[in-house]
Write a protein that holds these residues in place. Structure first.
Motif: not given
Lengths: 113, 112
Positions: B35-39
């Motif tokens: 997964y990728k999490q942006d701020p």
């Protein structure tokens, strides 16, 4: 179109004052999860629902409760928030048990004053 | 309980460089997810892996499910500024149906 919606995005509550966070989904997924995430740490699972079957994590404090009145909605209730409960709360869904791909909402940032 | 060790903890790279990060576990999983999490946002699923040895690509991203079922890596080729964010690996096991164990994340910074 948003598939997992969380409201509000930002919530401020006072120490000890009950607060409810909400999550809704348009995916018709059977499983819904609530996670707590603090300062860029990994999301920590609080509990999940498989349909109406509630599954609590062993280390989730009693202060945290959840309700899932129907397939689309799930609520996180914090009965007496403490300063340590300030965090991002993430709701997620997956289509079914055994299907591990999770779809997350944008989160609710909770501040406790 | 099961724990995932994700490394590196953070990376600072120049735009255009390739990136590699990995996750290891002391126990086996039968699904690995990245997964990728942006701020200020929730994690977004990038790649799901279901078989030991499986190599899967999604655009500039490539991930592999380790043969031992105890590790996985994610590669990003030709990084761009919008790759900035926190990358999480997650492992799942049949007996823990419905639940994933998350790594602590790799924070990626891309300098233009």
């Amino acid at each position: 179109d948003a598939m997992v919606i969380q409201n509000p995005r930002y919530q401020v509550t006072q120490f000890g004052k009950p607060v409810t966070l909400s999550c809704s989904q348009t995916l018709n997924h059977n499983v819904m999860y609530w996670y707590q995430q603090k300062s860029s740490q990994a999301p920590k699972l609080l509990f999940h629902y498989y349909d109406k079957d509630f599954n609590n994590e062993a280390d989730t404090p009693d202060n945290f409760q959840s309700r899932r009145p129907n397939t689309s909605f799930c609520f996180l209730d914090i009965r007496s928030p403490g300063l340590g409960d300030a965090a991002m709360y993430l709701c997620a869904t997956s289509r079914d048990r055994g299907l591990y791909e999770q779809y997350f909402g944008p989160g609710t940032r909770l501040t406790v004053t | 309980g099961q724990q995932l060790n994700q490394s590196p903890q953070s990376m600072f790279i120049q735009e255009g460089e390739d990136v590699s990060m990995n996750c290891t576990s002391s126990s086996i999983f039968n699904t690995w997810l990245w997964y990728k999490q942006d701020p200020g946002e929730g994690p977004v699923l990038l790649i799901a892996l279901y078989k030991a040895g499986e190599l899967t690509s999604n655009g500039r991203l490539t991930a592999q499910f380790g043969i031992t079922r105890k590790d996985s890596f994610l590669n990003i080729s030709a990084s761009i500024p919008s790759d900035v964010g926190i990358y999480f690996c997650a492992g799942s096991l049949s007996k823990n149906a419905g639940k994933s164990t998350f790594g602590d994340g790799t924070t990626l910074t891309v300098k233009p």
